[in-house]
Design a protein around this motif. Structure first.
Motif, PDB file in Angstrom:
ATOM      1  N   ASP A 153      47.852  -2.561  20.265  1.00 39.99           N
ATOM      2  CA  ASP A 153      47.538  -3.552  21.391  1.00 39.99           C
ATOM      3  C   ASP A 153      46.459  -4.270  21.235  1.00 39.99           C
ATOM      4  O   ASP A 153      45.927  -4.854  22.358  1.00 39.99           O
ATOM      5  N   GLY A 154      45.973  -4.358  19.885  1.00 39.33           N
ATOM      6  CA  GLY A 154      44.839  -5.675  19.917  1.00 39.33           C
ATOM      7  C   GLY A 154      43.975  -5.418  19.263  1.00 39.33           C
ATOM      8  O   GLY A 154      43.059  -6.783  19.306  1.00 39.33           O
ATOM      9  N   MET A 187      41.975 -12.612  21.274  1.00 43.59           N
ATOM     10  CA  MET A 187      41.722 -11.973  19.547  1.00 43.59           C
ATOM     11  C   MET A 187      40.811 -11.046  20.216  1.00 43.59           C
ATOM     12  O   MET A 187      40.338 -10.663  21.263  1.00 43.59           O
ATOM     13  N   GLY A 188      41.736  -9.209  19.565  1.00 39.87           N
ATOM     14  CA  GLY A 188      41.404  -8.101  19.410  1.00 39.87           C
ATOM     15  C   GLY A 188      39.450  -8.171  19.547  1.00 39.87           C
ATOM     16  O   GLY A 188      39.207  -8.581  18.633  1.00 39.87           O
ATOM     17  N   ASP A 189      38.750  -7.173  19.522  1.00 40.94           N
ATOM     18  CA  ASP A 189      37.663  -6.961  19.583  1.00 40.94           C
ATOM     19  C   ASP A 189      37.489  -6.230  18.413  1.00 40.94           C
ATOM     20  O   ASP A 189      36.839  -4.815  18.085  1.00 40.94           O
ATOM     21  N   HIS A 190      37.896  -6.591  17.271  1.00 37.37           N
ATOM     22  CA  HIS A 190      38.422  -5.183  15.839  1.00 37.37           C
ATOM     23  C   HIS A 190      37.213  -5.848  15.555  1.00 37.37           C
ATOM     24  O   HIS A 190      36.689  -7.027  15.428  1.00 37.37           O
ATOM     25  N   HIS A 191      36.704  -4.930  13.963  1.00 36.19           N
ATOM     26  CA  HIS A 191      35.979  -4.708  13.565  1.00 36.19           C
ATOM     27  C   HIS A 191      35.830  -5.347  11.946  1.00 36.19           C
ATOM     28  O   HIS A 191      37.222  -5.761  12.249  1.00 36.19           O
ATOM     29  N   PRO A 192      35.087  -6.777  11.287  1.00 34.95           N
ATOM     30  CA  PRO A 192      35.731  -6.853  10.262  1.00 34.95           C
ATOM     31  C   PRO A 192      36.118  -6.395   9.279  1.00 34.95           C
ATOM     32  O   PRO A 192      35.429  -4.959   9.451  1.00 34.95           O
ATOM     33  N   CYS A 193      37.128  -6.127   8.739  1.00 33.21           N
ATOM     34  CA  CYS A 193      37.822  -5.456   7.661  1.00 33.21           C
ATOM     35  C   CYS A 193      37.298  -5.034   6.094  1.00 33.21           C
ATOM     36  O   CYS A 193      37.054  -5.928   5.696  1.00 33.21           O
ATOM     37  N   ARG A 194      36.887  -4.040   5.552  1.00 28.20           N
ATOM     38  CA  ARG A 194      36.151  -4.337   4.863  1.00 28.20           C
ATOM     39  C   ARG A 194      37.406  -3.400   3.889  1.00 28.20           C
ATOM     40  O   ARG A 194      38.314  -3.336   4.263  1.00 28.20           O
TER      41      ARG A 194
END
Length: 317
Positions: free
Chosen positions: A254-255, A1-8
């Protein structure tokens, strides 16, 4: 799992959640839409020999202002047909009662110059078992001439709260009523019936995007075409802002994007499209979240998403 932010969820931040099965008055209060647009002729002071002269009226134009704050909204032609904020909410009354729609969110932008409401249609599709996409209807209007009253069938990808207007064969499903004509809600709903019925066809096309595997060079060419109108890395028309955008969408693809790890979007044309919609809705540089949402729904951001959709569909044509 990518290091994404929690989506607002940008529209819930800028609008108000509407409690279900409430009268229009309660919805209007909750959404900050319990005021009217009033109008008055344009008036001006004529000067006579250095002193203030008479108050004159310019009948060809009128000033629109808010009934609650008395603040001016715009100066428009005398022929301009006003659509009230309450009419946007009223539009959904029988859709909620009869057609099973659920009015979820509504609000105002630009101090009341634009107002909108978003309702779930009840339609939904899951791509490759996990990627849930729901159907919505966005209705918006303006009182400054910048936006016709527009009803847009819209998809929302739940994992990242990205929005995308439904369009088939390059034609948007939106119904637009210019302010030079009267807003006839029933006529708009009849036209929309056709657009909303395109859900299955549109989602079938999205499934073909999720099945279309994409090679590395194809992804780069796709982003260049969408963001820079360029046909390859050697094209010299790229601006610095486009370079920043290019790096961002590539990272999302890319993730780092919300939902990038979902099978439907990994190395697929659907993943390419989702990287652009997430960039436009959540990441694109803007003066404020309000400006970003306005652009993503009604302005350059919406046009960018439409171009991304067209280019993705070209890959499976």
């Amino acid at each position: 799992m990518g290091d994404h932010h929690p989506c607002r969820n940008p529209w819930q931040t800028l609008g108000s959640n509407l409690p279900p099965k409430q009268p229009i008055e309660a919805w209007a209060r909750a959404a900050g839409m319990d005021w009217q647009i009033r109008e008055t002729p344009v008036r001006f002071l004529s000067e006579q020999a250095g002193a203030l002269g008479a108050i004159q009226t310019f009948d060809e134009q009128k000033v629109l202002y808010r009934s609650d704050t008395q603040l001016p909204l715009s100066v428009v032609s005398a022929r301009y047909q006003v659509v009230q904020p309450r009419e946007v909410l009223e539009f959904y009354r029988d859709l909620v009662a009869v057609s099973g729609y659920e009015l979820e969110t509504a609000g105002v932008l630009k101090a009341g110059r634009r107002f909108w409401a978003l309702a779930r249609t009840g339609q939904e599709t899951v791509l490759k078992g996990r990627d849930l996409v729901r159907g919505y209807l966005l209705l918006a209007s303006s009182c400054d001439g910048s936006l016709a009253t527009t009803a847009t069938p819209t998809t929302v990808r739940v994992v990242c709260q990205n929005t995308l207007g439904i369009a088939l064969n390059g034609a948007t499903g939106a119904v637009k009523v210019p302010h030079s004509t009267r807003f006839d809600a029933q006529a708009v709903k009849q036209q929309l019936g056709v657009a909303v019925s395109q859900w299955d066809s549109f989602m079938y096309r999205m499934k073909t995007l999720a099945e279309r595997k994409v090679k590395r060079h194809e992804a780069m060419n796709y982003f260049l075409k969408v963001l820079c109108h360029a046909d390859g890395p050697g094209d010299g028309r790229m601006k610095l802002s486009n370079e920043r955008a290019l790096k961002k969408v590539q990272a999302l693809y890319d993730g780092r994007g919300r939902g990038a790890e979902v099978g439907a979007s990994q190395d697929t044309a659907w993943g390419l499209l989702c990287a652009i919609t997430e960039f436009v809705d959540h990441e694109r540089r803007a003066r404020s979240p309000e400006y970003r949402l306005d652009s993503a729904w009604f302005g350059p951001g919406a046009q960018l998403k439409q171009r991304a959709l067209d280019q993705a569909l070209a890959m499976v044509a």
